[in-house]
Design a protein around this motif. Structure first.
Motif, short mmCIF file in Angstrom:
data_model
loop_
_atom_site.label_atom_id
_atom_site.label_comp_id
_atom_site.label_asym_id
_atom_site.label_seq_id
_atom_site.Cartn_x
_atom_site.Cartn_y
_atom_site.Cartn_z
N TRP A 84 -45.70 -40.29 -42.08
CA TRP A 84 -45.23 -41.06 -42.95
C TRP A 84 -45.98 -41.41 -44.26
O TRP A 84 -45.48 -41.67 -45.34
CB TRP A 84 -45.07 -42.53 -42.16
CG TRP A 84 -44.38 -43.73 -43.08
CD1 TRP A 84 -44.91 -44.60 -44.17
CD2 TRP A 84 -42.98 -44.26 -42.95
NE1 TRP A 84 -43.99 -45.38 -44.75
CE2 TRP A 84 -42.85 -45.20 -44.06
CE3 TRP A 84 -41.81 -43.81 -42.26
CZ2 TRP A 84 -41.64 -45.91 -44.15
CZ3 TRP A 84 -40.71 -44.53 -42.25
CH2 TRP A 84 -40.55 -45.52 -43.30
N ARG B 13 -30.61 -54.92 -40.11
CA ARG B 13 -31.13 -53.66 -39.67
C ARG B 13 -30.71 -53.67 -37.90
O ARG B 13 -30.59 -52.44 -37.46
CB ARG B 13 -32.84 -53.89 -39.50
CG ARG B 13 -33.44 -53.20 -40.88
CD ARG B 13 -34.78 -53.52 -40.79
NE ARG B 13 -35.61 -53.22 -42.10
CZ ARG B 13 -36.53 -52.43 -42.14
NH1 ARG B 13 -37.10 -51.85 -41.03
NH2 ARG B 13 -37.18 -52.20 -43.17
N ASN C 90 -34.91 -37.06 -52.85
CA ASN C 90 -35.63 -37.16 -51.50
C ASN C 90 -34.71 -36.63 -50.48
O ASN C 90 -33.49 -36.90 -50.76
CB ASN C 90 -35.96 -38.55 -51.57
CG ASN C 90 -37.17 -39.21 -52.63
OD1 ASN C 90 -38.01 -38.28 -52.88
ND2 ASN C 90 -36.90 -40.30 -53.11
N GLY D 259 -47.06 -39.33 -46.44
CA GLY D 259 -46.86 -39.01 -47.77
C GLY D 259 -45.50 -39.50 -48.29
O GLY D 259 -44.76 -38.78 -49.27
N GLU D 260 -44.61 -40.37 -47.79
CA GLU D 260 -43.48 -40.81 -48.07
C GLU D 260 -43.46 -42.09 -48.78
O GLU D 260 -44.27 -42.81 -48.94
CB GLU D 260 -42.59 -40.90 -46.74
CG GLU D 260 -42.42 -39.67 -45.98
CD GLU D 260 -41.87 -40.00 -44.50
OE1 GLU D 260 -42.07 -39.27 -43.67
OE2 GLU D 260 -41.04 -40.85 -44.67
N VAL D 261 -42.16 -42.00 -49.61
CA VAL D 261 -41.98 -43.15 -50.26
C VAL D 261 -40.86 -44.13 -49.42
O VAL D 261 -40.29 -43.78 -48.70
CB VAL D 261 -41.28 -43.27 -51.55
CG1 VAL D 261 -42.12 -42.39 -52.39
CG2 VAL D 261 -40.05 -42.15 -51.15
N PRO D 262 -41.21 -45.54 -49.25
CA PRO D 262 -40.41 -46.36 -48.40
C PRO D 262 -38.96 -46.33 -48.89
O PRO D 262 -38.61 -45.92 -50.13
CB PRO D 262 -41.02 -47.77 -48.62
CG PRO D 262 -41.73 -47.75 -50.05
CD PRO D 262 -42.12 -46.18 -50.19
N HIS D 263 -38.30 -46.78 -48.21
CA HIS D 263 -36.76 -46.91 -48.30
C HIS D 263 -36.28 -47.56 -49.70
O HIS D 263 -36.84 -48.75 -50.00
CB HIS D 263 -35.88 -47.57 -47.02
CG HIS D 263 -34.53 -47.49 -47.22
ND1 HIS D 263 -33.62 -48.37 -47.69
CD2 HIS D 263 -33.85 -46.38 -46.69
CE1 HIS D 263 -32.46 -47.91 -47.45
NE2 HIS D 263 -32.53 -46.57 -46.71
N TRP E 5 -35.49 -41.50 -39.50
CA TRP E 5 -35.74 -42.82 -39.89
C TRP E 5 -35.19 -43.12 -41.31
O TRP E 5 -34.80 -42.20 -42.02
CB TRP E 5 -37.22 -43.52 -39.54
CG TRP E 5 -38.19 -42.67 -40.44
CD1 TRP E 5 -38.65 -43.32 -41.67
CD2 TRP E 5 -38.90 -41.48 -40.12
NE1 TRP E 5 -39.61 -42.46 -42.03
CE2 TRP E 5 -39.72 -41.44 -41.32
CE3 TRP E 5 -38.88 -40.46 -39.15
CZ2 TRP E 5 -40.48 -40.21 -41.39
CZ3 TRP E 5 -39.42 -39.31 -39.38
CH2 TRP E 5 -40.45 -39.34 -40.21
N SER E 6 -35.65 -44.24 -41.73
CA SER E 6 -34.92 -44.89 -42.96
C SER E 6 -35.80 -44.32 -44.06
O SER E 6 -35.24 -44.30 -45.42
CB SER E 6 -34.79 -46.20 -43.12
OG SER E 6 -36.26 -46.80 -42.79
N GLY E 7 -37.10 -43.96 -43.99
CA GLY E 7 -38.01 -43.27 -44.93
C GLY E 7 -37.30 -41.99 -45.55
O GLY E 7 -36.54 -41.36 -44.72
N LYS E 8 -37.95 -41.73 -46.64
CA LYS E 8 -37.40 -40.38 -47.12
C LYS E 8 -38.66 -39.50 -47.31
O LYS E 8 -39.58 -39.99 -47.76
CB LYS E 8 -36.65 -40.55 -48.44
CG LYS E 8 -35.49 -41.21 -48.34
CD LYS E 8 -34.44 -41.59 -49.51
CE LYS E 8 -33.31 -42.32 -49.39
NZ LYS E 8 -32.61 -42.49 -50.60
N GLN E 9 -38.46 -38.39 -47.16
CA GLN E 9 -39.49 -37.30 -47.49
C GLN E 9 -39.70 -36.87 -48.78
O GLN E 9 -38.74 -36.95 -49.58
CB GLN E 9 -39.09 -35.93 -46.58
CG GLN E 9 -40.41 -35.09 -46.39
CD GLN E 9 -41.23 -35.57 -45.27
OE1 GLN E 9 -41.20 -36.79 -44.81
NE2 GLN E 9 -42.26 -34.92 -45.11
N GLN E 10 -40.78 -36.73 -49.31
CA GLN E 10 -41.02 -36.44 -50.70
C GLN E 10 -40.27 -35.07 -51.25
O GLN E 10 -40.35 -34.20 -50.35
CB GLN E 10 -42.35 -36.38 -51.01
CG GLN E 10 -42.89 -37.77 -51.16
CD GLN E 10 -44.28 -37.75 -51.75
OE1 GLN E 10 -44.90 -36.83 -51.59
NE2 GLN E 10 -44.73 -38.79 -52.24
N ALA F 242 -36.99 -56.65 -36.33
CA ALA F 242 -35.62 -56.26 -36.02
C ALA F 242 -35.79 -55.77 -34.38
O ALA F 242 -34.73 -55.85 -33.46
CB ALA F 242 -35.30 -54.95 -37.04
#
Lengths: 173, 265
Positions: free
Chosen positions: A78, B38, B212, A80-84, B168-173, A44
């Motif tokens: 990043w 995107r 999240n 510890g995170e889950v993806p989108h 950003w598009s990710g999410k924190q636990q 992108a």
């Protein structure tokens, strides 16, 4: 560019080189979903400037962007995170079972490496780049690449002693 | 010699292992469509940020011209546009970072702010806050992560540099804390160390979504030796008062984007 023209070239490039780039992304992230997310993030960024990038060395550019983007994710914790949530579920292995143990072991070992060592391993030993090219991609000295590679090798050998020996045997055979 | 042979053997084993162990992944359906989406989302976000910044600047300017108060008349004049060297003089007002979700910071008197816009090489916009003048892009930066390229050559004793980045598009636990308290002191990373930092702390601002939470902005603080409690208190106050949106003046940004030459180390 991108939406303004040159889509065909971009699509052809992604079709031809996408699988290899995705494998590289997997090695950087150690995770299938994150690998696809990393590749898409970089594509992108590249697509709007594709005409300019394609005129030089697009794959080298994308490799470099993937390494830097992954380093950026790493800095932002990043890990510890889950993806989108809207990532596709269709990322599946062609041979889902034969290499599952090896894949899991390798992923765990790769994830244990610091991000810079991981990048060195991927560029030097998966992409088979020279020390000098790896250094140029990472923006560091060749000596740094060598030292990081040595540390990574020691770590991987400790984490994957049997697997690496088997790989050597297979190569010798 | 034996050592070199062993090393070469190990390298070969690793090459084989990486080739065998890395899975052959199929591309998801509609990958290119997702890539285009995107790009479209990003362009829309940048357009909105630009419109917000323009409107905020116009409002600020109109306010300054039409409603001069006694306090404002007595306040020292704000510095003019940055000189050609790119040195950013200290500000004395709230500043916003339109490209960082409109993050707005109440900047203490002696602090400076700098916004580094996104470009094709470094697509993630950044912001910097420092208790000293910020002078970006003085020489090439060799660090792996462009975010580590700081707009100061060297922190003075007691100085701190805050690097701001967007969400950003990710999410924190969900287990992550929503507190705005800075993390405990940690060893400096490569970029912090390069400018003489000895301590690093940080915090992320999260939204209220559950389970999240999205990260909206992150603060990374690099501190030199001798940083006082008063300075840490200023940092914490800025974080506590940080908000998204608002109509503050946009932080100054360098006239030259960081694509051709990065920040000095």
């Amino acid at each position: 560019m991108g939406s303004d023209g040159g889509d065909g070239d971009f699509e052809a490039f992604v079709a031809a080189r996408g699988p290899r780039l995705l494998r590289m992304a997997w090695l950087l992230t150690g995770d299938r979903h994150l690998a696809e997310d990393l590749l898409q993030t970089v594509l992108a960024k590249v697509w709007p400037n594709w005409r300019k990038i394609a005129a030089e060395h697009p794959e080298a550019y994308i490799r470099k962007a993937m390494v830097h983007t992954h380093a950026s994710w790493w800095r932002r914790r990043w890990r510890g995170e889950v993806p989108h949530g809207d990532l596709p579920d269709s990322v599946t292995s062609i041979d889902a079972f034969a290499h599952v143990d090896l894949e899991q072991s390798l992923a765990a070992a790769i994830r244990a490496l610091p991000v810079r060592q991981r990048a060195v391993v991927v560029l030097r030993y998966f992409e088979d780049m020279s020390v000098e090219d790896t250094a140029a991609t990472l923006g560091c000295a060749p000596g740094t690449v060598k030292s990081q590679a040595s540390k990574a090798l020691r770590t991987l050998r400790a984490l994957l002693p049997t697997t690496m020996a088997e790989a050597g045997d297979r190569r010798a055979a | 010699m034996r050592h070199e042979d062993d090393h070469a053997l190990l390298e070969d084993e690793l090459r084989v292992l990486l080739e065998r162990g890395t899975p052959l992944l199929r591309a998801p359906e509609g990958r290119l469509r997702q890539v285009r989406e995107r790009v479209t989302r990003r362009r829309r976000r940048l357009r909105m940020a630009g419109a917000t910044a323009t409107g905020a600047a116009a409002l600020t300017l109109a306010g300054a011209l039409l409603l001069p108060t006694t306090e404002e008349a007595q306040r020292p004049a704000l510095p003019a546009a940055p000189p050609s060297t790119g040195v950013m003089a200290p500000l004395a007002e709230p500043v916003s970072f339109p490209e960082l979700n409109g993050l707005t910071i109440e900047l203490p008197e002696r602090w400076s702010a700098l916004a580094v816009p996104a470009d094709t090489v470094h697509p993630d916009p950044l912001g910097f806050l420092g208790a000293q003048s910020l002078a970006p892009f003085t020489r090439p930066c060799q660090l792996t992560d462009p975010r580590d390229c700081a707009p100061v050559r060297r922190l003075g004793r007691g100085d701190v540099l805050i690097t701001l980045s967007g969400g950003w598009s990710g999410k924190q636990q969900a287990s992550e804390t929503a507190s705005r308290a800075l993390s405990p002191s940690a060893a400096p990373d490569e970029g912090c160390e390069a400018i003489g930092g000895v301590t690093k702390r940080g915090v992320a601002l999260l939204d209220d979504g559950k389970p999240n939470r999205r990260i909206l902005a992150t603060f990374r603080v690099c501190a030199a030796a001798g940083t006082t409690d008063a300075t840490w208190a200023e940092v914490q106050t800025m974080i506590d008062n940080a908000r998204l949106g608002g109509s503050a003046s946009p932080a100054p940004s360098p006239s030259k984007p960081p694509s051709s030459s990065k920040a000095g180390q």
